[in-house]
Scaffold this motif. Structure first.
Motif, PDB file in Angstrom:
ATOM      1  N   SER A 292       6.903  -6.145 -11.245  1.00  0.00           N
ATOM      2  CA  SER A 292       6.635  -7.521 -11.671  1.00  0.00           C
ATOM      3  C   SER A 292       5.746  -8.288 -10.696  1.00  0.00           C
ATOM      4  CB  SER A 292       7.947  -8.266 -11.893  1.00  0.00           C
ATOM      5  OG  SER A 292       8.761  -8.208 -10.738  1.00  0.00           O
ATOM      6  N   HIS A 293       5.827  -7.965  -9.381  1.00  0.00           N
ATOM      7  CA  HIS A 293       4.977  -8.693  -8.431  1.00  0.00           C
ATOM      8  C   HIS A 293       3.521  -8.238  -8.487  1.00  0.00           C
ATOM      9  CE1 HIS A 293       6.079  -5.056  -6.168  1.00  0.00           C
ATOM     10  NE2 HIS A 293       4.988  -5.268  -5.433  1.00  0.00           N
TER      11      HIS A 293
ATOM     12  N   ASP B 153       9.608  -9.165 -16.556  1.00  0.00           N
ATOM     13  CA  ASP B 153      10.143 -10.123 -15.589  1.00  0.00           C
ATOM     14  C   ASP B 153       9.014 -10.968 -15.001  1.00  0.00           C
ATOM     15  OD1 ASP B 153      11.767 -11.437 -13.806  1.00  0.00           O
ATOM     16  OD2 ASP B 153      11.852  -9.778 -12.374  1.00  0.00           O
ATOM     17  N   PHE B 154       8.733 -12.086 -15.626  1.00  0.00           N
ATOM     18  CA  PHE B 154       7.723 -13.013 -15.131  1.00  0.00           C
ATOM     19  C   PHE B 154       8.129 -14.425 -15.515  1.00  0.00           C
ATOM     20  CE2 PHE B 154       6.262 -11.521 -19.316  1.00  0.00           C
ATOM     21  CZ  PHE B 154       6.177 -12.725 -20.001  1.00  0.00           C
ATOM     22  N   GLN B 155       7.538 -15.386 -14.832  1.00  0.00           N
ATOM     23  CA  GLN B 155       7.726 -16.789 -15.194  1.00  0.00           C
ATOM     24  C   GLN B 155       6.612 -17.174 -16.166  1.00  0.00           C
ATOM     25  OE1 GLN B 155      10.361 -18.614 -14.437  1.00  0.00           O
ATOM     26  NE2 GLN B 155      11.170 -16.824 -13.310  1.00  0.00           N
ATOM     27  N   PRO B 156       6.947 -17.659 -17.344  1.00  0.00           N
ATOM     28  CA  PRO B 156       5.923 -17.957 -18.350  1.00  0.00           C
ATOM     29  C   PRO B 156       4.804 -18.856 -17.836  1.00  0.00           C
ATOM     30  CG  PRO B 156       8.089 -18.053 -19.346  1.00  0.00           C
ATOM     31  CD  PRO B 156       8.314 -17.869 -17.881  1.00  0.00           C
TER      32      PRO B 156
ATOM     33  N   LEU C  81       3.705 -13.628 -25.146  1.00  0.00           N
ATOM     34  CA  LEU C  81       4.571 -13.472 -23.980  1.00  0.00           C
ATOM     35  C   LEU C  81       5.998 -13.205 -24.437  1.00  0.00           C
ATOM     36  CD1 LEU C  81       3.379 -16.469 -21.750  1.00  0.00           C
ATOM     37  CD2 LEU C  81       2.501 -14.120 -21.778  1.00  0.00           C
ATOM     38  N   HIS C  82       6.625 -12.204 -23.838  1.00  0.00           N
ATOM     39  CA  HIS C  82       8.028 -11.879 -24.127  1.00  0.00           C
ATOM     40  C   HIS C  82       8.730 -11.666 -22.791  1.00  0.00           C
ATOM     41  CE1 HIS C  82      11.653 -10.006 -25.637  1.00  0.00           C
ATOM     42  NE2 HIS C  82      11.383  -8.888 -24.978  1.00  0.00           N
ATOM     43  N   ARG C  83       9.646 -12.551 -22.444  1.00  0.00           N
ATOM     44  CA  ARG C  83      10.294 -12.487 -21.140  1.00  0.00           C
ATOM     45  C   ARG C  83      11.594 -11.692 -21.208  1.00  0.00           C
ATOM     46  NH1 ARG C  83      13.620 -15.422 -17.466  1.00  0.00           N
ATOM     47  NH2 ARG C  83      12.841 -15.157 -15.333  1.00  0.00           N
ATOM     48  N   ASP C  84      11.755 -10.759 -20.252  1.00  0.00           N
ATOM     49  CA  ASP C  84      12.978  -9.982 -20.102  1.00  0.00           C
ATOM     50  C   ASP C  84      13.140  -9.708 -18.608  1.00  0.00           C
ATOM     51  OD1 ASP C  84      15.042  -8.188 -20.009  1.00  0.00           O
ATOM     52  OD2 ASP C  84      13.911  -6.518 -20.873  1.00  0.00           O
ATOM     53  N   ALA C  85      14.036 -10.435 -17.961  1.00  0.00           N
ATOM     54  CA  ALA C  85      14.200 -10.359 -16.507  1.00  0.00           C
ATOM     55  C   ALA C  85      15.245  -9.341 -16.075  1.00  0.00           C
ATOM     56  CB  ALA C  85      14.560 -11.739 -15.957  1.00  0.00           C
TER      57      ALA C  85
END
Length: 471
Positions: free
Chosen positions: A121-122, A224-227, A43-47
Protein backbone atom coordinates in the motif's frame (compact mmCIF):
# COMPACT_ATOMS: atom_id res chain seq x y z
CA UNK A 1 -10.69 -14.94 -11.69
CA UNK A 2 -8.30 -15.51 -8.79
CA UNK A 3 -4.93 -13.84 -9.08
CA UNK A 4 -4.04 -13.02 -5.50
CA UNK A 5 -5.52 -14.58 -2.39
CA UNK A 6 -6.90 -11.84 -0.17
CA UNK A 7 -9.70 -12.69 2.21
CA UNK A 8 -12.37 -10.12 2.94
CA UNK A 9 -14.97 -10.82 5.63
CA UNK A 10 -18.22 -11.67 3.89
CA UNK A 11 -19.98 -9.22 6.20
CA UNK A 12 -18.34 -6.45 4.17
CA UNK A 13 -19.88 -7.85 1.00
CA UNK A 14 -23.20 -9.35 2.07
CA UNK A 15 -25.80 -7.12 3.65
CA UNK A 16 -27.59 -8.74 6.57
CA UNK A 17 -30.96 -10.22 5.67
CA UNK A 18 -33.75 -8.66 7.77
CA UNK A 19 -35.81 -11.85 7.66
CA UNK A 20 -35.15 -15.48 6.95
CA UNK A 21 -37.03 -15.36 3.63
CA UNK A 22 -35.29 -12.20 2.37
CA UNK A 23 -32.58 -12.49 -0.25
CA UNK A 24 -29.12 -11.32 0.88
CA UNK A 25 -27.89 -8.10 -0.67
CA UNK A 26 -24.59 -7.74 -2.48
CA UNK A 27 -22.84 -4.42 -2.24
CA UNK A 28 -19.27 -3.81 -3.42
CA UNK A 29 -18.56 -0.38 -1.96
CA UNK A 30 -16.97 1.99 -4.46
CA UNK A 31 -16.62 5.62 -5.45
CA UNK A 32 -16.46 6.74 -9.07
CA UNK A 33 -15.36 10.06 -10.54
CA UNK A 34 -14.02 11.39 -13.83
CA UNK A 35 -11.03 13.65 -14.44
CA UNK A 36 -11.39 16.67 -16.70
CA UNK A 37 -9.60 14.78 -19.49
CA UNK A 38 -12.20 12.00 -19.40
CA UNK A 39 -10.29 9.34 -17.43
CA UNK A 40 -12.79 7.37 -15.38
CA UNK A 41 -11.63 6.36 -11.89
CA UNK A 42 -13.16 3.80 -9.53
CA UNK A 43 -12.00 3.52 -5.90
CA UNK A 44 -12.74 0.53 -3.67
CA UNK A 45 -11.28 0.64 -0.16
CA UNK A 46 -10.39 -2.54 1.75
CA UNK A 47 -7.94 -2.03 4.63
CA UNK A 48 -7.84 -5.68 5.73
CA UNK A 49 -4.39 -6.23 4.18
CA UNK A 50 -1.75 -3.56 3.36
CA UNK A 51 -1.96 -4.01 -0.41
CA UNK A 52 -3.34 -2.02 -3.32
CA UNK A 53 -4.47 -3.42 -6.66
CA UNK A 54 -4.06 -1.12 -9.66
CA UNK A 55 -6.09 -2.10 -12.71
CA UNK A 56 -6.52 -0.14 -15.96
CA UNK A 57 -9.04 -1.14 -18.61
CA UNK A 58 -8.61 0.42 -22.03
CA UNK A 59 -11.94 -0.08 -23.78
CA UNK A 60 -10.48 -1.56 -26.94
CA UNK A 61 -10.05 -5.16 -28.01
CA UNK A 62 -9.72 -7.24 -31.14
CA UNK A 63 -13.40 -6.54 -31.84
CA UNK A 64 -12.45 -2.94 -32.61
CA UNK A 65 -9.86 -3.83 -35.24
CA UNK A 66 -10.20 -3.30 -38.98
CA UNK A 67 -9.51 -5.76 -41.82
CA UNK A 68 -5.79 -6.08 -42.50
CA UNK A 69 -4.88 -4.96 -39.00
CA UNK A 70 -5.88 -7.99 -36.94
CA UNK A 71 -3.98 -8.68 -33.74
CA UNK A 72 -3.18 -5.01 -33.08
CA UNK A 73 -4.96 -4.87 -29.71
CA UNK A 74 -2.99 -7.84 -28.43
CA UNK A 75 0.23 -6.63 -30.02
CA UNK A 76 -0.21 -3.35 -28.21
CA UNK A 77 -0.69 -5.16 -24.92
CA UNK A 78 2.88 -6.37 -25.43
CA UNK A 79 4.14 -2.97 -26.53
CA UNK A 80 2.89 -1.41 -23.28
CA UNK A 81 5.53 -3.40 -21.35
CA UNK A 82 8.40 -2.22 -23.58
CA UNK A 83 8.92 1.02 -21.69
CA UNK A 84 8.03 4.69 -21.79
CA UNK A 85 9.77 8.06 -21.69
CA UNK A 86 10.44 8.45 -17.98
CA UNK A 87 10.74 4.88 -16.74
CA UNK A 88 13.02 3.72 -19.57
CA UNK A 89 13.09 0.55 -21.66
CA UNK A 90 12.11 -2.89 -20.39
CA UNK A 91 12.07 -2.01 -16.68
CA UNK A 92 8.34 -2.16 -15.89
CA UNK A 93 8.48 -5.62 -14.36
CA UNK A 94 11.81 -4.98 -12.64
CA UNK A 95 10.59 -1.83 -10.87
CA UNK A 96 7.43 -3.53 -9.62
CA UNK A 97 9.26 -6.65 -8.48
CA UNK A 98 11.82 -4.60 -6.57
CA UNK A 99 9.07 -2.89 -4.56
CA UNK A 100 7.28 -6.16 -3.80
CA UNK A 101 4.72 -6.07 -6.59
CA UNK A 102 2.85 -9.23 -7.60
CA UNK A 103 0.21 -10.29 -10.13
CA UNK A 104 1.87 -8.12 -12.79
CA UNK A 105 0.37 -8.75 -16.19
CA UNK A 106 -1.90 -7.66 -19.00
CA UNK A 107 -4.65 -9.41 -20.95
CA UNK A 108 -6.56 -8.81 -24.17
CA UNK A 109 -9.88 -10.11 -25.42
CA UNK A 110 -12.37 -9.06 -28.09
CA UNK A 111 -13.70 -6.14 -26.05
CA UNK A 112 -11.00 -4.66 -23.81
CA UNK A 113 -7.33 -4.65 -22.85
CA UNK A 114 -6.33 -4.46 -19.19
CA UNK A 115 -3.13 -3.97 -17.21
CA UNK A 116 -2.76 -4.72 -13.52
CA UNK A 117 -0.49 -5.20 -10.55
CA UNK A 118 -0.75 -5.52 -6.77
CA UNK A 119 1.73 -3.50 -4.69
CA UNK A 120 2.32 -2.83 -1.00
CA UNK A 121 0.00 0.00 0.00
CA UNK A 122 2.87 2.45 0.62
CA UNK A 123 3.93 1.95 -3.03
CA UNK A 124 0.63 3.06 -4.57
CA UNK A 125 2.28 6.12 -6.10
CA UNK A 126 4.90 3.98 -7.86
CA UNK A 127 2.18 1.91 -9.52
CA UNK A 128 0.30 5.04 -10.61
CA UNK A 129 3.51 6.59 -11.97
CA UNK A 130 4.22 3.48 -14.07
CA UNK A 131 0.68 3.36 -15.47
CA UNK A 132 0.62 7.09 -16.21
CA UNK A 133 3.97 7.05 -17.97
CA UNK A 134 2.95 4.40 -20.44
CA UNK A 135 -0.46 6.01 -20.95
CA UNK A 136 1.05 9.40 -21.72
CA UNK A 137 4.57 8.80 -22.99
CA UNK A 138 4.87 5.34 -24.53
CA UNK A 139 5.28 6.67 -28.06
CA UNK A 140 8.48 8.50 -27.07
CA UNK A 141 10.33 5.17 -26.95
CA UNK A 142 8.47 3.25 -29.63
CA UNK A 143 10.75 2.46 -32.56
CA UNK A 144 11.39 -0.18 -35.20
CA UNK A 145 13.52 -2.28 -32.85
CA UNK A 146 10.95 -2.50 -30.06
CA UNK A 147 8.14 -3.16 -32.54
CA UNK A 148 10.08 -5.90 -34.33
CA UNK A 149 10.88 -7.53 -31.03
CA UNK A 150 7.23 -7.76 -30.00
CA UNK A 151 6.08 -8.77 -33.48
CA UNK A 152 8.37 -11.78 -33.19
CA UNK A 153 7.17 -12.52 -29.66
CA UNK A 154 3.50 -12.40 -30.65
CA UNK A 155 4.01 -14.49 -33.78
CA UNK A 156 5.88 -17.09 -31.70
CA UNK A 157 3.03 -16.98 -29.21
CA UNK A 158 0.60 -17.73 -32.02
CA UNK A 159 2.73 -20.69 -33.14
CA UNK A 160 3.04 -22.04 -29.60
CA UNK A 161 -0.56 -21.54 -28.48
CA UNK A 162 -2.62 -21.67 -31.69
CA UNK A 163 -0.83 -23.07 -34.75
CA UNK A 164 1.15 -25.95 -33.27
CA UNK A 165 -1.21 -27.28 -30.61
CA UNK A 166 -4.09 -29.76 -30.74
CA UNK A 167 -7.33 -28.22 -32.03
CA UNK A 168 -5.72 -24.88 -32.84
CA UNK A 169 -7.19 -25.11 -36.34
CA UNK A 170 -10.62 -25.72 -34.82
CA UNK A 171 -10.64 -22.29 -33.14
CA UNK A 172 -9.91 -20.50 -36.39
CA UNK A 173 -12.38 -22.64 -38.34
CA UNK A 174 -15.24 -21.81 -35.94
CA UNK A 175 -14.62 -18.07 -36.26
CA UNK A 176 -14.38 -18.24 -40.04
CA UNK A 177 -17.60 -20.26 -40.28
CA UNK A 178 -19.58 -17.88 -38.05
CA UNK A 179 -18.30 -14.48 -39.17
CA UNK A 180 -18.06 -13.08 -42.71
CA UNK A 181 -15.10 -11.19 -44.12
CA UNK A 182 -14.87 -7.75 -42.57
CA UNK A 183 -16.49 -8.70 -39.27
CA UNK A 184 -14.17 -7.84 -36.33
CA UNK A 185 -14.72 -11.24 -34.67
CA UNK A 186 -13.66 -13.23 -37.74
CA UNK A 187 -10.04 -13.27 -36.62
CA UNK A 188 -9.03 -14.33 -33.13
CA UNK A 189 -7.41 -11.94 -30.67
CA UNK A 190 -3.96 -13.28 -31.56
CA UNK A 191 -4.32 -11.95 -35.13
CA UNK A 192 -3.07 -13.20 -38.50
CA UNK A 193 0.62 -13.74 -39.18
CA UNK A 194 0.55 -11.57 -42.29
CA UNK A 195 -1.12 -8.66 -40.47
CA UNK A 196 1.28 -8.84 -37.54
CA UNK A 197 4.32 -9.08 -39.82
CA UNK A 198 3.40 -6.06 -41.93
CA UNK A 199 2.44 -3.77 -39.04
CA UNK A 200 4.49 -0.57 -39.20
CA UNK A 201 5.57 1.81 -36.46
CA UNK A 202 3.11 4.36 -37.83
CA UNK A 203 0.29 1.76 -37.75
CA UNK A 204 0.98 1.09 -34.10
CA UNK A 205 1.26 4.78 -33.24
CA UNK A 206 -2.07 5.47 -34.94
CA UNK A 207 -3.70 2.67 -32.94
CA UNK A 208 -2.35 4.16 -29.71
CA UNK A 209 -3.48 7.69 -30.56
CA UNK A 210 -6.98 6.47 -31.37
CA UNK A 211 -7.65 4.10 -28.49
CA UNK A 212 -5.16 4.74 -25.66
CA UNK A 213 -6.58 8.07 -24.58
CA UNK A 214 -7.77 8.95 -21.05
CA UNK A 215 -11.39 9.21 -22.18
CA UNK A 216 -11.28 5.57 -23.30
CA UNK A 217 -9.81 4.17 -20.09
CA UNK A 218 -11.00 3.25 -16.60
CA UNK A 219 -8.52 3.17 -13.72
CA UNK A 220 -9.61 1.14 -10.70
CA UNK A 221 -7.79 1.15 -7.36
CA UNK A 222 -8.70 -1.30 -4.64
CA UNK A 223 -7.14 -1.94 -1.26
CA UNK A 224 -5.61 -0.18 1.72
CA UNK A 225 -5.49 3.52 0.88
CA UNK A 226 -7.04 6.77 2.03
CA UNK A 227 -9.51 7.95 -0.63
CA UNK A 228 -8.48 11.61 -0.35
CA UNK A 229 -4.81 10.73 -0.85
CA UNK A 230 -5.64 8.39 -3.74
CA UNK A 231 -7.59 11.13 -5.49
CA UNK A 232 -4.67 13.53 -5.13
CA UNK A 233 -2.25 10.97 -6.56
CA UNK A 234 -4.53 10.14 -9.49
CA UNK A 235 -4.86 13.85 -10.27
CA UNK A 236 -1.09 14.30 -9.94
CA UNK A 237 -0.15 11.53 -12.36
CA UNK A 238 -3.06 11.57 -14.82
CA UNK A 239 -4.72 14.96 -14.52
CA UNK A 240 -2.31 16.83 -16.79
CA UNK A 241 -3.04 14.69 -19.84
CA UNK A 242 -5.05 16.58 -22.48
CA UNK A 243 -8.71 15.87 -23.11
CA UNK A 244 -9.14 13.90 -26.32
CA UNK A 245 -12.54 12.82 -27.55
CA UNK A 246 -13.56 9.26 -26.85
CA UNK A 247 -13.15 7.06 -29.95
CA UNK A 248 -16.26 6.62 -32.07
CA UNK A 249 -17.43 3.02 -32.29
CA UNK A 250 -19.54 1.51 -35.01
CA UNK A 251 -22.33 -0.79 -33.93
CA UNK A 252 -21.81 -4.30 -35.32
CA UNK A 253 -24.90 -6.43 -35.83
CA UNK A 254 -24.85 -10.12 -35.05
CA UNK A 255 -24.42 -12.07 -38.30
CA UNK A 256 -26.96 -14.69 -39.23
CA UNK A 257 -26.15 -18.04 -40.75
CA UNK A 258 -28.56 -18.95 -43.52
CA UNK A 259 -27.68 -22.62 -43.30
CA UNK A 260 -25.56 -24.86 -41.12
CA UNK A 261 -21.87 -24.82 -42.09
CA UNK A 262 -20.00 -28.10 -41.64
CA UNK A 263 -16.26 -28.51 -42.05
CA UNK A 264 -13.96 -31.51 -41.54
CA UNK A 265 -10.41 -30.87 -40.38
CA UNK A 266 -7.36 -33.10 -40.26
CA UNK A 267 -5.22 -32.07 -37.29
CA UNK A 268 -1.67 -33.46 -37.01
CA UNK A 269 -1.49 -32.46 -33.34
CA UNK A 270 -4.83 -33.94 -32.22
CA UNK A 271 -5.07 -37.43 -30.78
CA UNK A 272 -8.85 -37.54 -30.36
CA UNK A 273 -11.75 -36.76 -32.67
CA UNK A 274 -13.49 -33.53 -31.66
CA UNK A 275 -17.09 -32.55 -32.44
CA UNK A 276 -17.58 -28.80 -32.10
CA UNK A 277 -20.93 -27.08 -32.64
CA UNK A 278 -21.22 -23.29 -32.37
CA UNK A 279 -24.20 -20.93 -32.63
CA UNK A 280 -24.47 -17.16 -32.72
CA UNK A 281 -25.99 -15.95 -29.44
CA UNK A 282 -27.02 -12.54 -28.05
CA UNK A 283 -24.43 -10.16 -26.65
CA UNK A 284 -23.15 -10.36 -23.10
CA UNK A 285 -25.44 -9.12 -20.30
CA UNK A 286 -28.53 -9.39 -22.50
CA UNK A 287 -31.52 -11.31 -21.15
CA UNK A 288 -30.77 -14.40 -23.21
CA UNK A 289 -27.16 -14.35 -22.06
CA UNK A 290 -28.28 -15.33 -18.55
CA UNK A 291 -30.56 -18.11 -19.76
CA UNK A 292 -27.81 -19.56 -21.94
CA UNK A 293 -25.55 -19.86 -18.92
CA UNK A 294 -28.19 -22.15 -17.44
CA UNK A 295 -28.44 -24.12 -20.70
CA UNK A 296 -24.68 -24.61 -20.79
CA UNK A 297 -24.56 -25.77 -17.17
CA UNK A 298 -27.50 -28.18 -17.54
CA UNK A 299 -25.88 -29.73 -20.61
CA UNK A 300 -22.21 -29.69 -19.76
CA UNK A 301 -21.66 -29.66 -15.97
CA UNK A 302 -19.21 -32.30 -14.80
CA UNK A 303 -20.96 -35.39 -13.49
CA UNK A 304 -24.59 -34.25 -13.65
CA UNK A 305 -24.84 -32.29 -16.93
CA UNK A 306 -27.03 -34.12 -19.43
CA UNK A 307 -24.44 -34.40 -22.20
CA UNK A 308 -21.62 -35.18 -19.81
CA UNK A 309 -23.66 -37.89 -18.12
CA UNK A 310 -24.83 -39.41 -21.42
CA UNK A 311 -21.50 -39.40 -23.28
CA UNK A 312 -18.89 -39.69 -20.53
CA UNK A 313 -20.63 -41.74 -17.83
CA UNK A 314 -23.27 -43.83 -19.60
CA UNK A 315 -21.97 -44.41 -23.15
CA UNK A 316 -18.35 -43.92 -22.02
CA UNK A 317 -17.60 -42.81 -25.56
CA UNK A 318 -16.32 -39.31 -24.78
CA UNK A 319 -13.19 -38.22 -22.97
CA UNK A 320 -14.50 -34.74 -22.31
CA UNK A 321 -17.61 -32.58 -22.77
CA UNK A 322 -17.45 -28.79 -22.62
CA UNK A 323 -20.49 -26.54 -23.07
CA UNK A 324 -20.25 -22.77 -22.61
CA UNK A 325 -21.57 -19.44 -23.82
CA UNK A 326 -18.71 -17.08 -24.71
CA UNK A 327 -20.10 -13.58 -24.14
CA UNK A 328 -18.89 -10.49 -25.99
CA UNK A 329 -20.15 -6.96 -26.57
CA UNK A 330 -21.20 -7.23 -30.22
CA UNK A 331 -22.58 -10.77 -30.01
CA UNK A 332 -21.70 -14.04 -28.32
CA UNK A 333 -21.14 -17.68 -29.30
CA UNK A 334 -22.66 -20.77 -27.69
CA UNK A 335 -20.36 -23.81 -27.90
CA UNK A 336 -20.82 -27.56 -27.52
CA UNK A 337 -17.47 -29.38 -27.65
CA UNK A 338 -17.07 -33.16 -27.34
CA UNK A 339 -13.76 -35.03 -27.47
CA UNK A 340 -14.30 -38.71 -28.23
CA UNK A 341 -12.26 -41.60 -26.94
CA UNK A 342 -10.15 -43.46 -29.54
CA UNK A 343 -12.15 -45.74 -31.79
CA UNK A 344 -15.56 -44.27 -30.95
CA UNK A 345 -18.13 -43.53 -33.65
CA UNK A 346 -18.69 -39.77 -34.17
CA UNK A 347 -22.07 -40.43 -35.80
CA UNK A 348 -23.33 -42.11 -32.64
CA UNK A 349 -22.09 -39.23 -30.49
CA UNK A 350 -23.81 -36.71 -32.77
CA UNK A 351 -27.07 -38.64 -32.41
CA UNK A 352 -26.87 -38.27 -28.63
CA UNK A 353 -25.97 -34.59 -28.89
CA UNK A 354 -28.96 -34.05 -31.19
CA UNK A 355 -31.24 -35.87 -28.76
CA UNK A 356 -30.19 -33.74 -25.77
CA UNK A 357 -30.29 -30.49 -27.73
CA UNK A 358 -33.79 -31.28 -28.95
CA UNK A 359 -34.94 -32.09 -25.42
CA UNK A 360 -33.64 -28.88 -23.86
CA UNK A 361 -35.24 -26.86 -26.67
CA UNK A 362 -38.65 -28.49 -26.30
CA UNK A 363 -38.98 -29.14 -22.56
CA UNK A 364 -38.30 -26.84 -19.60
CA UNK A 365 -35.32 -27.79 -17.46
CA UNK A 366 -36.35 -29.22 -14.11
CA UNK A 367 -36.68 -27.05 -11.02
CA UNK A 368 -33.91 -29.07 -9.40
CA UNK A 369 -31.55 -28.43 -12.32
CA UNK A 370 -32.31 -24.72 -12.35
CA UNK A 371 -31.82 -24.36 -8.60
CA UNK A 372 -28.54 -26.23 -8.80
CA UNK A 373 -27.27 -23.79 -11.41
CA UNK A 374 -28.55 -20.71 -9.58
CA UNK A 375 -27.01 -21.75 -6.27
CA UNK A 376 -23.70 -22.49 -7.97
CA UNK A 377 -23.78 -19.21 -9.87
CA UNK A 378 -24.57 -17.10 -6.81
CA UNK A 379 -22.14 -18.84 -4.48
CA UNK A 380 -19.35 -18.70 -7.07
CA UNK A 381 -20.00 -15.02 -7.59
CA UNK A 382 -19.89 -14.25 -3.87
CA UNK A 383 -16.78 -16.30 -3.17
CA UNK A 384 -15.07 -14.65 -6.12
CA UNK A 385 -15.48 -11.33 -4.35
CA UNK A 386 -13.23 -12.46 -1.51
CA UNK A 387 -10.26 -11.92 -3.82
CA UNK A 388 -9.14 -8.31 -4.13
CA UNK A 389 -8.33 -8.48 -7.83
CA UNK A 390 -11.52 -10.46 -8.35
CA UNK A 391 -13.51 -7.53 -6.96
CA UNK A 392 -11.57 -5.09 -9.12
CA UNK A 393 -12.27 -7.10 -12.26
CA UNK A 394 -15.95 -7.41 -11.35
CA UNK A 395 -16.25 -3.65 -10.91
CA UNK A 396 -14.49 -3.14 -14.25
CA UNK A 397 -16.60 -5.74 -16.05
CA UNK A 398 -19.91 -4.36 -14.84
CA UNK A 399 -18.77 -0.82 -15.64
CA UNK A 400 -17.66 -1.78 -19.15
CA UNK A 401 -20.78 -3.72 -20.15
CA UNK A 402 -23.54 -1.95 -18.18
CA UNK A 403 -22.07 1.46 -17.29
CA UNK A 404 -22.69 0.69 -13.60
CA UNK A 405 -19.80 -0.66 -11.46
CA UNK A 406 -22.31 -1.39 -8.71
CA UNK A 407 -24.38 -3.74 -10.85
CA UNK A 408 -23.85 -6.73 -8.52
CA UNK A 409 -27.26 -6.68 -6.87
CA UNK A 410 -29.08 -6.15 -10.17
CA UNK A 411 -27.06 -9.00 -11.66
CA UNK A 412 -28.14 -11.37 -8.90
CA UNK A 413 -31.77 -10.25 -9.16
CA UNK A 414 -31.71 -11.12 -12.84
CA UNK A 415 -30.14 -14.49 -12.11
CA UNK A 416 -32.71 -15.25 -9.40
CA UNK A 417 -35.57 -14.32 -11.77
CA UNK A 418 -34.75 -17.07 -14.27
CA UNK A 419 -37.41 -19.73 -14.81
CA UNK A 420 -37.46 -23.13 -16.54
CA UNK A 421 -39.79 -21.75 -19.21
CA UNK A 422 -37.48 -18.82 -19.97
CA UNK A 423 -34.54 -21.19 -20.28
CA UNK A 424 -36.46 -23.43 -22.69
CA UNK A 425 -37.61 -20.49 -24.83
CA UNK A 426 -34.07 -19.14 -25.13
CA UNK A 427 -32.68 -22.57 -25.96
CA UNK A 428 -35.25 -22.88 -28.75
CA UNK A 429 -34.50 -19.37 -30.02
CA UNK A 430 -30.72 -19.86 -30.16
CA UNK A 431 -30.10 -23.59 -30.62
CA UNK A 432 -32.87 -23.95 -33.18
CA UNK A 433 -30.93 -21.82 -35.67
CA UNK A 434 -28.26 -22.90 -38.18
CA UNK A 435 -24.83 -23.46 -36.67
CA UNK A 436 -21.19 -24.13 -37.40
CA UNK A 437 -20.13 -27.77 -37.15
CA UNK A 438 -16.39 -28.38 -37.08
CA UNK A 439 -15.28 -32.01 -36.93
CA UNK A 440 -11.57 -32.48 -36.18
CA UNK A 441 -9.85 -35.82 -36.73
CA UNK A 442 -6.28 -36.84 -35.90
CA UNK A 443 -3.84 -36.81 -38.81
CA UNK A 444 -0.19 -37.67 -39.23
CA UNK A 445 2.03 -34.59 -38.68
CA UNK A 446 4.06 -33.36 -41.67
CA UNK A 447 7.83 -33.84 -41.29
CA UNK A 448 9.67 -30.87 -39.81
CA UNK A 449 6.84 -28.34 -39.67
CA UNK A 450 3.55 -27.47 -38.05
CA UNK A 451 0.45 -26.69 -40.11
CA UNK A 452 0.67 -23.48 -42.07
CA UNK A 453 4.33 -22.92 -41.18
CA UNK A 454 7.49 -23.49 -43.19
CA UNK A 455 10.21 -25.62 -41.52
CA UNK A 456 12.55 -23.42 -39.54
CA UNK A 457 14.02 -22.72 -36.12
CA UNK A 458 12.03 -23.62 -33.07
CA UNK A 459 10.06 -20.74 -31.55
CA UNK A 460 11.57 -18.87 -28.63
CA UNK A 461 10.23 -18.76 -25.09
CA UNK A 462 6.73 -17.57 -24.39
CA UNK A 463 6.17 -13.93 -23.67
CA UNK A 464 5.66 -12.96 -20.05
CA UNK A 465 2.52 -11.11 -21.09
CA UNK A 466 -0.27 -13.54 -21.85
CA UNK A 467 -3.44 -13.29 -23.88
CA UNK A 468 -6.79 -13.46 -22.10
CA UNK A 469 -9.33 -16.20 -22.48
CA UNK A 470 -13.07 -15.46 -22.39
CA UNK A 471 -16.06 -17.53 -21.71
Amino acid sequence: MVRHALLLPLALILGAAPAAAAEPAINIEYERFTLDNGLEVILHRDASVPLVATNVWYHVGSGDETPGKSGFAHLFEHMMFQGAKHIGKDVHFKVLQEIGGTSINGTTNADRTNYFEIVPSHQIETALWLESDRMGYLLDLLDETSLKNQQDVVRNERRQRYDNVPYGRDRFAVAEALYPEGHPYRFLTIGRHEDLETASVEDVKSFFRQWYVPSNATLTLAGDFQPAQAKELVQKWFGSFPKISEPVRTAVAMPELKATVRKDLDDPFARLTRIHYAWHSPKIMSDEDFELDVVSAVLGSYGWGRLHRALVLEEQSAQNVNVYNAGAQHSSVFHVVVDLKPGQDPARAEQIIARELDKIRKEPVTDAELQRVLIGTESGFVWGLEDLMGRVEQLQLFNHYTGDPGYAQTYLKRVRALTPAKVRDTAEKVLGKPRAEIITRPAAPPPGAGPGEKPGPKPGPKSVVKDAKKG
